[in-house]
Every structure is written in structure tokens, then in C-alpha cells.
Design an enzyme around this catalytic site. Structure first.
Site, PDB file in Angstrom:
ATOM      1  N   GLU A  76       0.822  -1.207   0.000  1.00 61.15           N
ATOM      2  CA  GLU A  76       0.000   0.000   0.000  1.00 61.15           C
ATOM      3  C   GLU A  76       0.864   1.269   0.000  1.00 61.15           C
ATOM      4  OE1 GLU A  76      -3.107   0.173  -0.411  1.00 61.15           O
ATOM      5  OE2 GLU A  76      -3.491   2.288   0.043  1.00 61.15           O
ATOM      6  N   ASP A  77       1.928   1.266   0.805  1.00 62.84           N
ATOM      7  CA  ASP A  77       2.645   2.519   1.061  1.00 62.84           C
ATOM      8  C   ASP A  77       4.032   2.621   0.434  1.00 62.84           C
ATOM      9  OD1 ASP A  77       0.477   3.214   2.547  1.00 62.84           O
ATOM     10  OD2 ASP A  77       1.378   2.717   4.481  1.00 62.84           O
TER      11      ASP A  77
END
Ligand code: MN
Length: 719
Positions: A76-77
Site C-alpha cells: 500500500e505505502d
């Protein structure tokens, strides 16, 4: 000790042969991927995934779960991909990280209870592997622990979500300590003032409480051991959220909540649990109705324990839970407790039984060789026959598996279904035959010209959509029948130099003769082919008229009926059916026909003929094949009950006037209901016995003349 070393030693503690190198590599990867990122607290970002992995290790989960915890935010990051994780750490880890990432993307807004339940089911259904949910829970727990670094409005939103979704999930999975901690943290941020107050109340009495707990612990332990029950006793205050709930439920302040402390007796065998219960009840007076045997009857999530409440040494209520060490493990760790069986221990015979609930819970179709394999590989199919999707506004809709956008459209609103011309799923245009998947966000494209068609019936899965489509199709057919019928009748008439417009009056007569209430209905019947244009012609232009053909079906049913009805029934009904006067007749409650009303009969299997008023809605809905000619025979001395509704001013004396009016007309009242409305009027419903329509009309006339009466209406008797 470094956070990582702590995790490693924890895992090695419960899983000596664990692949610790894999965990180390996962850490190195995550540290590099998150390099330069910080948390809101200012700490390096990687401290968060490490904290999550730490909680996962506390739950004693497997190495794949621990690695997934360390890597859970990478996709996600950071620039890492699921494929990359698969190559480096294996498919299992990649699958878990992918699952957690997907759950994190589900939009959430504060929901009503029903919506929250659907959302929880959606999470479980989407996770597919129970470990995905467990990692997600640990992620949430660490987020809650560090919530103080976020702005208040974010705190409130995340706390609400935790209370509605994640604490109940932890509870469902039986992981008590996570549930309790999530609830107290959510309490702290959702009700800061109440939380502070209660926390300080509890803190103030802390010394006193500890001393009390200690005394009672020793007392219980002594009684137990003296009576041959080896045990460990632990007392502790209930968590703040549950005390707060109790205060709210009982409307009492904290000082009056006396059973805020519970005692737990942990012994070695089931036998000692029951023996311990005997000791407790012998030593202190049990409170009736509080004993529960969850050992013989475990909770669905496998929780086992004996619960009781007694009057304690200071005359206060004490809650006591008695269970074995194994049971305690399940009570604290729930589903996660079962991973301990992975460590090459002999699989006990009753393990199968132990896992039965899980298997049931997950409705797994797989043949399982042993419970361990089950837990490792299970793909959750908890709610296998349902799929959960979002509306563009973030509501969750549950639909049967295999549903298509049309089902969804009808689930939102029937007018959206009727005009559904396309759909966008997660922003992409899809075909209407697209099968909805968990977590999809559906946006329906409508067009005013779109109408349901027959092919839709092959696509839809929900009863609601099916019914609505069928209804629309019937309406459409009806419209076609009108066009066709008009066309046919008009053509027939024009051959005889007239038209529907010019023969309006004759057509109405023809309609009645052909047992249609209106000309429109006649036209529809012609359109459907139930009445021929020739028949219409013969009735409209009587000079062409030949013998009227009887409806064959009704006639033959009538014969069957005649055989059933006893011959010597007297003609008390006042009705002639198809010229016969000794048929069993009932008057329809919906329209209460009176002698003088135009009427229609319907053959009801086993119940003779039911008589409706011609214009009764219910009668019009009945199968025309069962319709039969009926007429008043003028001989009936029957009193008919009708209902009359009178709207009048709510003033004294008026009711007396009204009832006098009935008496004047020689009519008896059988029932009366009177009710005042908020605007100073009164609604009175009278059931009266009249002999025919003329009498009813004169009653209505005389009632209408009374001063203060606004309206008088004949209403359905069953209304
Ligand atoms: Mn996270």
C-alpha cells in the site's frame, strides 16, 4: 532489546523450529521499503509493522502471519508489489499481505447496526483466510494504541469503526483480550469525558480494590484447596467499557456497580471445575439464575467455562468463572489458540470435535485430512451464498452469489432497476451479465427509455428483481393488448359503418354483457384473445346478435360444485347463481355487496361462490375463468352487514344524533368504533345491518344531513 529480537525470541518460544531467518529478511525488506517514512508520532514508520508483528506473535500465530504483519503496509505505502513479495517470501506471505491490503481499501463510513453486520461479513468473506483477519485485527490494535497522535476528528472516526467492526470481529473469533483492549481504546476516543471520569473513579478506589481482590483471591483459593481442588485464582476489574455499559443499562453511578470485579478459578481438570463450583456454592450463597454451564454447552466460538455469582464475604455480589487451563487459553485467544496444535504435538482424538465449530463456521466444502491442514489452508467461505457490494454512497448490500448489476439496481430502488441500462463496477463499464464480487462498488447507469426485457429474467438471481421484471413485462403486454384490442374492435365496427367513438354507449352495454366492467377491460380481453371481435360486434350491434356462448370452463366447474352442494339448502342467500338459487354463497368481506349493487360471482374451490361488487378491486384481480353470472333474486330476507365511516366534528351530543339517525331508518348497529383525531375531528366507523342498497343510501343521506358531519362513506368491512 530491539523490537525485532523480541519478536524472534517470542516466536522461538512457542515454535522452536520456526524459520526465523525468513522473519529477519522480512524485517530487512520492510525497513528498507519504509525508509524515510515516519509515523505521526515521529518514529520511523517500520516501528508500526513491527508492533503489529509483535501482537501477532503474542497470539502465537505461524511464521507466515508474522512476516505478513511485518510486510503488511509495503504494497500500500511503498513501491513493493505482491508479486515481488511472492518471489522473496513465498506465495503464502504474499497472499496474506494482499488480503490485508484489500481489506484496508474498503471504504467505511459510520453505519447502522445492520450495515455494520453486513460490513463485518464482507470483511470475513473477502479475507478468505482467517489469518488475513487476524493480521488486520493486530494492525487495528496497534493503530488504536497510537491513536493519540491523530487529529480529533480522525480519532473519532477510527474509534467508531473499531467499536462497530473490529471489536465485534475479535469477539466473534473469541479473542477476548484483543476485544477488551479495542473496546476500551475506542471508548477513550469516542467518549473522552465519560472515559476520563470513569478511569479516575476506578483509579481512586484502586488501592482499596487491590486489597479487596487479594483478600478474596486468598479466601477462594483456601476453600478450593482445602476441598481438594488445586487451583490458581485471579481477580480483576472488568474493563471500563463493560462497566460503563452496565452503568448505562442499570442507570446507576459507578459507586453502585458492585460486581465490577470478577474472579477466575483456573484448575486442572473438568472434574475439578464442577467440584470447584460445589465448593463455591457451599461456602457462599449462590445468586439464583446466574449459574451457566458453558463446559457442557460451549458457546459457538468454543468458549468453555462455568459461570456463577455468589454473595461474597462482605455481602457483595461476586462473579466467579471456573475453568481449566486449556479452556482459559481458548477463552483468551479464541481461534488463535488452535495454532498451538501445529507444533507437531500428537493430535488428540477429540480435536476433530474441537474444530467442528470452525468447520461449521466456515462451511468449508473441502475434505480435510486433519485439523492442522484445515487451519493452514482454509479459505473462508463463511457466507458462501452471499456477496457483499457497495453502493456509490458506501452502503453495503448483501445479495445472493451470482447476482448481476440488475439485481443490485432493483435492490437499490425498483425505478433504478426498471431503467437500468448499464453499470460501472469499480469505475469500469461492465456487461449486465457481470457477476458481482465481494467489495465491488456498483454504480448503475439509467436511461429513461430503458425497459426490462425477457432476457433479464435469465440473468437475475434475486426474487425481488424477478418479480419486478415480470410485473413490468405484464404491464407492457397489457399496453400491447390495449392497442391490439382497439385495432381489432375498430376494424370490425368499421365494416358495419360505425366506429368505437360513435358506438361508445353500445360498447359499454356490450362490455357489461360480456362481463367486463369497463370498455377498456373489454378492449384488453379482445387484445388477449379471450373475447373475439365477432362477439363484441354481436353485442354492440344487436341486430347481428346470435346466441351467446357460455364460458365453458366456468360451466363445468359449476356442475362439479352443484354435485357437492346439498340440494335442500334453502335459498336464504338472496342470490341466484347462473339461474340456480341453491348454491352455497358467501359475500366478499372486502366490498360487502348489497342487494341493488352490481355484482359478480367467483367460483371458489370447496367454498361455493363468493360474491363481489362489480367494481371491487379484489374481484377484478381474480381469475376471469372462475367468474360466473350472479344476480339478486329479490327474495332474500338476509340482513347484510356494511361498514359506514363518518367523519365529523368532535363535539358532545353529535354521537347521539348519529345513532338516532340509524334508529330512524330502522337500522341496527352491530359494532361501533370511535376515535378522535388530533385536529379536533372524530372518525366513527359503524357496522350496520341493512337489507339492500336503497336502505343503505337513505341511511347515508340522513346521516349526511346532520350538522357537524363532514362526510359519510361506505367502506370495506374488513378495513
Ligand atoms: Mn498498518
Amino acid at each position: 532489546m530491539h523490537q525485532l529480537d523480541q519478536i524472534l525470541s517470542e516466536v522461538a518460544g512457542y515454535y522452536p523450529s520456526a524459520d526465523l531467518a525468513l522473519i529477519r529478511r522480512a524485517y530487512q525488506f520492510a525497513a528498507q521499503a519504509h525508509d524515510g517514512q515516519t509515523r505521526k508520532s515521529g518514529d520511523p514508520y517500520v516501528t508500526h509493522p513491527l508492533a503489529v508483528a509483535q501482537i501477532i506473535a503474542e497470539l502465537k500465530l505461524d511464521v507466515a502471519s508474522v512476516c505478513a504483519g511485518i510486510l503488511h503496509d509495503c504494497v500500500e505505502d511503498t513501491s513493493a508489489t505482491v508479486d515481488q513479495l511472492g518471489e522473496l517470501f513465498g506465495k503464502e506471505v504474499a497472499f496474506l499481505v494482499d488480503g490485508v491490503t484489500k481489506l484496508g481499501k474498503l471504504p467505511y463510513s459510520t453505519r447502522e447496526e445492520q450495515q455494520a453486520e453486513n460490513f463485518r461479513k464482507m470483511l470475513l468473506a473477502m479475507a478468505r483466510d482467517i489469518r488475513v483477519i487476524l493480521v488486520k485485527l493486530c494492525d487495528r490494535l496497534d493503530n488504536m494504541r497510537s491513536l493519540n497522535h491523530l487529529p480529533p476528528e480522525k480519532q473519532e472516526r477510527i474509534a467508531a469503526e473499531t467499536m462497530q467492526i473490529y471489536a465485534p470481529l475479535a469477539n466473534r473469533l473469541g479473542i477476548q483480550w484483543v476485544k477488551v483492549e479495542l473496546e476500551d481504546l475506542a471508548f477513550k476516543y469516542s467518549h473522552p469525558h465519560e472515559y476520563e471520569q470513569l478511569a479516575s473513579d476506578v483509579a481512586k478506589t484502586r488501592a482499596e480494590r487491590l486489597e479487596y481482590i487479594h483478600t478474596v483471591e486468598k479466601l477462594i483459593a483456601k476453600e478450593m484447596v482445602d476441598n481438594g481442588v488445586p487451583c490458581e485464582v485471579m481477580g480483576r476489574a472488568k474493563h471500563l467499557w463493560s462497566i460503563y455499559q452496565k452503568m448505562k443499562r442499570t442507570q446507576r453511578p459507578f459507586e453502585e456497580i458492585h460486581d465490577a470485579i470478577g474472579f477466575r478459578v483456573i484448575t486442572d481438570t473438568q472434574m475439578h471445575c464442577y467440584q470447584g463450583l460445589g465448593v463455591a456454592h457451599q461456602t457462599w450463597t449462590p445468586i439464583p439464575g446466574r449459574f451457566k454451564d458453558y463446559i457442557a454447552l460451549p458457546k459457538p466460538n468454543l468458549y468453555q467455562s462455568l459461570h456463577t455469582a455468589v454473595i461474597g464475604p462482605r455481602g457483595e455480589r461476586i462473579e466467579v468463572q471456573i475453568r481449566t487451563g486449556d479452556m482459559n487459553l481458548v477463552a483468551e485467544h479464541g481461534i488463535a489458540a488452535h495454532w498451538k496444535y501445529k507444533e507437531g504435538r500428537p493430535v488428540a482424538a477429540d480435536d476433530d470435535k474441537k474444530f467442528a465449530w470452525l468447520r461449521q463456521l466456515m462451511e468449508s466444502q473441502k475434505e480435510l485430512r486433519d485439523p492442522t491442514e484445515f487451519l493452514e489452508s482454509v479459505k473462508i467461505d463463511l457466507f458462501g451464498d452471499e456477496v457483499y457490494v457497495f453502493t456509490p454512497g458506501g452502503d453495503v448490500k448483501a445479495l445472493p452469489k451470482g447476482s448481476c448489476p440488475i439485481d443490485f439496481a432493483y435492490a437499490v430502488h425498483s425505478s433504478i432497476g426498471d431503467h437500468c441500462s448499464g453499470a460501472r463496477v469499480n469505475g469500469m463499464i461492465v456487461a449486465l451479465r457481470y457477476q458481482l464480487r465481494n467489495g465491488d462498488t456498483i454504480e448503475i447507469i439509467t436511461s429513461p427509455n430503458q425497459k426490462p426485457n425477457k432476457d433479464w429474467l435469465k440473468l437475475v438471481k434475486t426474487a425481488r428483481a424477478r418479480t419486478k421484471i415480470r410485473w413490468e413485462l405484464r404491464q407492457e403486454q397489457r399496453e400491447k393488448a390495449v392497442l391490439l384490442g382497439t385495432d381489432l374492435i375498430d376494424k370490425a365496427l368499421r365494416k358495419h359503418n360505425t366506429s368505437m367513438g360513435r358506438a361508445e354507449k353500445q360498447l359499454l352495454l356490450a362490455a357489461k354483457e360480456l362481463k367486463c366492467v369497463t370498455v377498456d377491460e373489454l378492449v384488453i380481453q379482445v387484445g388477449y384473445g379471450k373475447i373475439t371481435p365477432q362477439q363484441v360486434l354481436e353485442h354492440t350491434l344487436p341486430e347481428l346478435k346470435k346466441a351467446e356462448p357460455e364460458p365453458v370452463k366456468a360451466e363445468s366447474m359449476l356442475k362439479t360444485l352443484l354435485r357437492k352442494v346439498t340440494r335442500n339448502r334453502t335459498s336464504s342467500s338472496g342470490i341466484k347463481v347462473a339461474g340456480e338459487d341453491d348454491i352455497l354463497v358467501r359475500y366478499a368481506k372486502c366490498c360487502t355487496p348489497l342487494p341493488g349493487d352490481p355484482i359478480t360471482g367467483f367460483i371458489t374451490r370447496g367454498r361455493g361462490v363468493t360474491v363481489h361488487r362489480r367494481d371491487c378491486d379484489k374481484g377484478l384481480d381474480l381469475d376471469p375463468e372462475r367468474r360466473i353470472d350472479v344476480e339478486w333474486d329479490g327474495l332474500g330476507k338476509v340482513q347484510h352487514e356494511v361498514a359506514i365511516q363518518i367523519l365529523c366534528a368532535d363535539k358532545p351530543g353529535l354521537l347521539a344524533h348519529i345513532s338516532q339517525s340509524f334508529t330512524d331508518q330502522n337500522v341496527n348497529i352491530s359494532q361501533a368504533h370511535c376515535r378522535a383525531t388530533e385536529d379536533g375531528r372524530a372518525v366513527n366507523t359503524f357496522h350496520a345491518l341493512v337489507k339492500d342498497l336503497d336502505q343503505l343510501k337513505s341511511v347515508i343521506r340522513s346521516l349526511s344531513r346532520i350538522k357537524g358531519v363532514f362526510s359519510v362513506d361506505r367502506v370495506a368491512a374488513d378495513a
